[in-house]
Design a protein around this motif. Structure first.
Motif, mmCIF file in Angstrom:
data_model
loop_
_atom_site.group_PDB
_atom_site.id
_atom_site.type_symbol
_atom_site.label_atom_id
_atom_site.label_comp_id
_atom_site.label_asym_id
_atom_site.label_seq_id
_atom_site.Cartn_x
_atom_site.Cartn_y
_atom_site.Cartn_z
ATOM 1 N N HIS A 57 16.591 -25.820 -27.233
ATOM 2 C CA HIS A 57 17.833 -25.524 -26.511
ATOM 3 C C HIS A 57 18.464 -26.795 -25.950
ATOM 4 C CE1 HIS A 57 16.857 -21.476 -27.210
ATOM 5 N NE2 HIS A 57 16.177 -21.201 -26.074
ATOM 6 N N LEU A 58 17.619 -27.689 -25.393
ATOM 7 C CA LEU A 58 18.140 -28.935 -24.837
ATOM 8 C C LEU A 58 18.767 -29.799 -25.924
ATOM 9 C CD1 LEU A 58 18.475 -30.853 -22.457
ATOM 10 C CD2 LEU A 58 16.172 -31.733 -22.910
ATOM 11 N N ALA A 59 18.149 -29.867 -27.081
ATOM 12 C CA ALA A 59 18.696 -30.669 -28.174
ATOM 13 C C ALA A 59 20.023 -30.108 -28.663
ATOM 14 C CB ALA A 59 17.702 -30.739 -29.328
ATOM 15 N N VAL A 60 20.098 -28.778 -28.796
ATOM 16 C CA VAL A 60 21.348 -28.154 -29.227
ATOM 17 C C VAL A 60 22.450 -28.406 -28.200
ATOM 18 C CG1 VAL A 60 22.479 -25.957 -29.691
ATOM 19 C CG2 VAL A 60 20.218 -26.423 -30.650
ATOM 20 N N GLY A 61 22.108 -28.301 -26.909
ATOM 21 C CA GLY A 61 23.093 -28.578 -25.866
ATOM 22 C C GLY A 61 23.578 -30.019 -25.911
ATOM 23 N N ALA A 62 22.637 -30.942 -26.132
ATOM 24 C CA ALA A 62 23.024 -32.351 -26.220
ATOM 25 C C ALA A 62 23.919 -32.601 -27.429
ATOM 26 C CB ALA A 62 21.774 -33.226 -26.294
ATOM 27 N N ILE A 63 23.602 -31.988 -28.561
ATOM 28 C CA ILE A 63 24.431 -32.135 -29.763
ATOM 29 C C ILE A 63 25.840 -31.612 -29.509
ATOM 30 C CG2 ILE A 63 24.760 -31.276 -32.111
ATOM 31 C CD1 ILE A 63 21.721 -31.451 -32.454
ATOM 32 N N MET A 64 25.956 -30.466 -28.848
ATOM 33 C CA MET A 64 27.274 -29.902 -28.539
ATOM 34 C C MET A 64 28.054 -30.820 -27.605
ATOM 35 S SD MET A 64 26.291 -25.874 -28.078
ATOM 36 C CE MET A 64 27.969 -25.441 -27.636
ATOM 37 N N ALA A 65 27.371 -31.379 -26.586
ATOM 38 C CA ALA A 65 28.052 -32.276 -25.647
ATOM 39 C C ALA A 65 28.536 -33.542 -26.354
ATOM 40 C CB ALA A 65 27.105 -32.631 -24.499
ATOM 41 N N VAL A 66 27.668 -34.124 -27.189
ATOM 42 C CA VAL A 66 28.047 -35.337 -27.916
ATOM 43 C C VAL A 66 29.192 -35.060 -28.880
ATOM 44 C CG1 VAL A 66 27.248 -36.993 -29.627
ATOM 45 C CG2 VAL A 66 25.811 -36.456 -27.667
ATOM 46 N N THR A 67 29.151 -33.911 -29.556
ATOM 47 C CA THR A 67 30.222 -33.557 -30.494
ATOM 48 C C THR A 67 31.551 -33.386 -29.771
ATOM 49 O OG1 THR A 67 28.616 -32.444 -31.929
ATOM 50 C CG2 THR A 67 30.932 -31.916 -32.257
ATOM 51 N N LEU A 68 31.531 -32.722 -28.612
ATOM 52 C CA LEU A 68 32.769 -32.549 -27.847
ATOM 53 C C LEU A 68 33.324 -33.889 -27.377
ATOM 54 C CD1 LEU A 68 31.892 -29.363 -25.723
ATOM 55 C CD2 LEU A 68 33.537 -29.538 -27.607
ATOM 56 N N LEU A 69 32.442 -34.776 -26.917
ATOM 57 C CA LEU A 69 32.899 -36.099 -26.501
ATOM 58 C C LEU A 69 33.492 -36.871 -27.675
ATOM 59 C CD1 LEU A 69 30.118 -37.259 -24.016
ATOM 60 C CD2 LEU A 69 32.540 -36.884 -23.495
ATOM 61 N N ASN A 70 32.904 -36.720 -28.865
ATOM 62 C CA ASN A 70 33.447 -37.378 -30.053
ATOM 63 C C ASN A 70 34.818 -36.840 -30.404
ATOM 64 O OD1 ASN A 70 31.682 -39.370 -31.744
ATOM 65 N ND2 ASN A 70 30.227 -37.949 -30.842
ATOM 66 N N ALA A 74 25.521 -42.681 -22.105
ATOM 67 C CA ALA A 74 24.902 -42.046 -20.944
ATOM 68 C C ALA A 74 24.315 -40.683 -21.308
ATOM 69 C CB ALA A 74 25.928 -41.896 -19.823
ATOM 70 N N VAL A 75 25.052 -39.930 -22.141
ATOM 71 C CA VAL A 75 24.547 -38.621 -22.571
ATOM 72 C C VAL A 75 23.296 -38.790 -23.415
ATOM 73 C CG1 VAL A 75 25.061 -36.632 -24.044
ATOM 74 C CG2 VAL A 75 26.771 -37.459 -22.429
ATOM 75 N N SER A 76 23.283 -39.810 -24.300
ATOM 76 C CA SER A 76 22.120 -40.040 -25.147
ATOM 77 C C SER A 76 20.888 -40.383 -24.319
ATOM 78 C CB SER A 76 22.425 -41.165 -26.141
ATOM 79 O OG SER A 76 21.312 -41.440 -26.950
ATOM 80 N N GLN A 118 17.293 -38.018 -23.353
ATOM 81 C CA GLN A 118 15.885 -38.416 -23.415
ATOM 82 C C GLN A 118 15.204 -38.256 -22.056
ATOM 83 O OE1 GLN A 118 15.278 -42.221 -25.259
ATOM 84 N NE2 GLN A 118 16.731 -41.834 -26.917
ATOM 85 N N ILE A 119 15.936 -38.586 -20.968
ATOM 86 C CA ILE A 119 15.358 -38.407 -19.630
ATOM 87 C C ILE A 119 15.076 -36.941 -19.355
ATOM 88 C CG2 ILE A 119 15.862 -38.602 -17.164
ATOM 89 C CD1 ILE A 119 17.367 -41.188 -17.810
ATOM 90 N N LEU A 120 16.054 -36.091 -19.680
ATOM 91 C CA LEU A 120 15.850 -34.658 -19.464
ATOM 92 C C LEU A 120 14.720 -34.120 -20.334
ATOM 93 C CD1 LEU A 120 19.547 -33.390 -19.252
ATOM 94 C CD2 LEU A 120 17.879 -33.569 -17.387
ATOM 95 N N THR A 121 14.596 -34.670 -21.551
ATOM 96 C CA THR A 121 13.503 -34.228 -22.428
ATOM 97 C C THR A 121 12.151 -34.571 -21.814
ATOM 98 O OG1 THR A 121 14.907 -34.516 -24.374
ATOM 99 C CG2 THR A 121 12.536 -34.394 -24.734
ATOM 100 N N SER A 128 21.425 -38.625 -32.540
ATOM 101 C CA SER A 128 22.033 -39.921 -32.892
ATOM 102 C C SER A 128 23.131 -39.829 -33.947
ATOM 103 C CB SER A 128 20.944 -40.903 -33.343
ATOM 104 O OG SER A 128 20.263 -40.413 -34.490
ATOM 105 N N PRO A 129 23.015 -38.991 -35.009
ATOM 106 C CA PRO A 129 24.125 -38.935 -35.971
ATOM 107 C C PRO A 129 25.416 -38.433 -35.356
ATOM 108 C CG PRO A 129 22.146 -37.952 -36.903
ATOM 109 C CD PRO A 129 21.895 -38.147 -35.454
ATOM 110 N N PHE A 130 25.317 -37.528 -34.379
ATOM 111 C CA PHE A 130 26.517 -36.971 -33.763
ATOM 112 C C PHE A 130 27.179 -37.967 -32.823
ATOM 113 C CE2 PHE A 130 23.870 -33.449 -35.029
ATOM 114 C CZ PHE A 130 24.771 -32.584 -35.621
ATOM 115 N N SER A 131 26.423 -38.952 -32.323
ATOM 116 C CA SER A 131 27.010 -39.980 -31.470
ATOM 117 C C SER A 131 27.992 -40.836 -32.252
ATOM 118 C CB SER A 131 25.909 -40.854 -30.868
ATOM 119 O OG SER A 131 25.041 -40.083 -30.059
ATOM 120 N N ALA A 132 27.738 -41.024 -33.548
ATOM 121 C CA ALA A 132 28.618 -41.838 -34.392
ATOM 122 C C ALA A 132 29.588 -40.995 -35.208
ATOM 123 C CB ALA A 132 27.773 -42.696 -35.339
#
Length: 582
Positions: free
Chosen positions: A159-172, A247-249, A253-256, A286-290
């Motif tokens: 769940h945390l990974a999916v949430g992070a992916i969604m946040a990174v995608t929205l920021l992108n 910061a999200v990336s 990892q900190i939250l993980t 990481s792929p979604f960050s770029a």
């Protein structure tokens, strides 16, 4: 067969090559991502088995397995990168030739910017296919592997990974929306700025002589300021959002780790799972960050591909690819009409004439009458809107360019000498037969001048090197037109920059060409050179006003030579002024 069909076949080959290559690299990407799991699996085994059991034998066995897996991983990464490189090289090789042909056709039609864009698009497409951006969507698609493993470790990690992916995608997506317009405006402003400066520098002598530099610099500074403002705005927004992405990336990892500590304390997972989850969550996001940057490059590459295919579809339709030799036929124009692209006013209107081998046709008329356009139609540079020009029974426009070039010599009104040695310039950028090169130079009356150059026929002729005068350059261009003893020679204002000696050499060259059976079309304003013409064609507003033997027409087109005021030369008014743009 038409050149447009050949270009279409090459484009189809390039498209198939890209699709096959991307399919292969997608398969490689799947195996690369699976092979990456050796890292977290090794960590889990070390923390779960080696450390609790204090077993060095198990550690050595795990290291051997990991080393073997890493070799496989490296080979897969290399194979994927190699495939991308081969795709990029293969596509560039298939598209380079039609791109160059299309660029030349676009330049002939006045689309110089479109021509240079085609060459840049090839380079951009090759850079994209060999770069990292092309791989990001595959990495993002196969991140599902790592998310699945996280769910296997514990659902909360997933769940945390999916949430992070969604946040990174929205920021992108936000980054793309906020920076797309400023980046486009900055790029357009930069392109205009570079074009303005480059165009002005070609006239450096006039700028320096007439003191125009301060005014030009003021305009350049204004355009530079616009470019810098747009670029700074885009960069500031991009940097701000990049900081949030980082910061999200790091926060993920900190939250993980924090989540893993809680689960370890609850004894829901082993300690090793916490570190494994940290590694996998970073790899999954990481792929979604770029994604935004890579997506922009995908859009740019798609635009380059679209522009290229559109340009290929419009380039030189109707040309043949079968070489032909010039026979003994003459030159015929039948109801030739031409309307320039973007205009509805015809420059030529129903022009008809016939020229036999061994004849010289003089074309005269006032400025804007269409004389230079007629010359371009005769040599097949432009496509007739109606009617046509036929050499030895074949359309000069449709004739295959290589064999047509060997049959025709052309001296345009605006000199165009490609950089190279004197020998290559005369031989039309080929090595050329030295005897033919010297013969053409002698015919143009420039052999002695070439002998006085630093390296003779091997002297480089380029901008800023061994500059020749306007008359010397025109005689060099005349030698190029005469090279190989072509059967048709078209000369547009060949004496515009010539002195008396140069004009005598021009007349002798025309007489020699006529004597060997060549057809010569001569466009000039000075009546003296027209004495070699057998026939005259008088153009007015794109129409044939008169056509016939020179002796019957010369008196009507030169009714008088107006007496000039004292101290000024006489003016011939019936033929028109020099510098005809038509």
């Amino acid at each position: 067969m038409q050149t447009s069909l050949a270009a279409a076949a090459l484009v189809d080959d390039a498209r198939r090559l890209m699709l096959r290559g991307l399919g292969v690299t997608a398969l490689f990407s799947a195996f690369v991502n699976i092979a990456f799991l050796i890292h977290p699996l090794f960590m889990m085994e070390v923390y779960g088995r080696v450390i609790p059991a204090q077993s060095r034998d198990t550690l050595w066995a795990l290291l051997a397995i990991a080393a073997f897996a890493l070799v496989i991983y490296a080979l897969l990464e290399f194979a994927r990168g190699f495939t991308y490189q081969r795709i990029a090289t293969g596509v560039a090789r298939k598209l380079n030739l039609p791109a160059l042909e299309a660029a030349v056709s676009a330049s002939v039609a006045g689309g110089t910017r479109e021509a240079t864009t085609a060459i840049r698009d090839i380079s951009d497409l090759r850079g994209f296919l060999s770069g990292s951006a092309v791989n990001v969507p595959f990495e993002a698609a196969f991140s599902v592997i790592f998310v699945a493993v996280l769910y296997m470790l514990h659902p909360l990690f997933g769940h945390l990974a999916v949430g992070a992916i969604m946040a990174v995608t929205l920021l992108n997506l936000l980054a793309d929306r906020l920076t797309r317009t400023p980046i486009r405006e900055a790029n357009e402003a930069q392109a205009r700025y570079v074009a303005d400066v480059g165009g002005a520098l070609r006239h450096a002598e006039a700028i320096e002589a007439m003191g125009m530099l301060p005014a030009l610099v003021a305009g350049w500074r204004e355009r530079e300021a616009v470019m810098l403002d747009r670029s700074e705005s885009a960069n500031l927004r991009a940097r701000a959002l990049l900081a949030f992405l980082r910061a999200v990336s790091i926060g993920t990892q900190i939250l993980t780790v924090a989540l893993g500590a809680i689960l370890v304390m609850r004894q829901e997972i082993p300690t090793a799972a916490m570190f494994v989850a940290m590694v996998l969550s970073g790899r999954a996001t990481s792929p979604f960050s770029a994604l935004a940057e890579s997506w922009r490059q995908w859009i740019t590459a798609a635009g380059a591909w679209t522009r290229l295919t559109d340009l290929f579809a419009r380039a030189a339709p109707g040309r043949m690819t079968t070489p032909m030799a010039l026979g003994g036929g003459g030159l015929v124009a039948e109801r030739l009409s031409h309307v320039p692209p973007g205009s509805d006013v015809p420059v030529l209107r129903g022009v008809s004439f016939e020229l036999k081998p061994g004849e010289v046709l003089g074309v005269v008329g006032p400025s804007g009458a269409g004389k230079s356009t007629l010359a371009r139609m005769i040599v097949g540079v432009g496509r007739p809107t109606a009617g046509g020009v036929y050499l030895d029974g074949t359309s000069t426009y449709a004739w295959e360019r290589g064999s047509f070039g060997r049959a025709v010599g052309y001296l345009p009104q605006h000199l165009a000498l490609i950089d190279g040695t004197v020998r290559r310039v005369i031989a039309r950028m080929e090595e050329g037969d030295p005897r033919l090169v010297v013969r053409a130079a002698r015919a143009a009356g420039i052999h002695e001048l070439i002998g006085r150059l630093p390296f003779g026929y091997d002297t480089p002729i380029a901008e800023g090197a061994h500059r020749l005068s306007g008359g010397q350059l025109q005689r060099l261009a005349l030698a190029r037109a005469l090279y190989g003893d072509p059967g048709l020679i078209v000369l547009d204002e060949p004496n515009a920059n010539l002195d008396m000696a140069g004009e005598r050499a021009l007349v002798e060259a025309i007489l020699a060409a006529r004597a060997r059976g060549a057809m010569v079309v001569l466009i000039a304003h000075r009546p003296s050179v027209m004495q070699v013409a057998d026939r005259l064609l008088v153009l007015q507003e794109g129409r044939v006003a008169q056509f016939g033997p020179r002796t019957e027409i010369i008196d009507s087109i030169l009714p008088d030579v107006r007496p000039a005021p004292r101290g000024r030369p006489a003016q011939v008014t019936a033929i028109g002024r020099r510098g005809d743009g038509g």
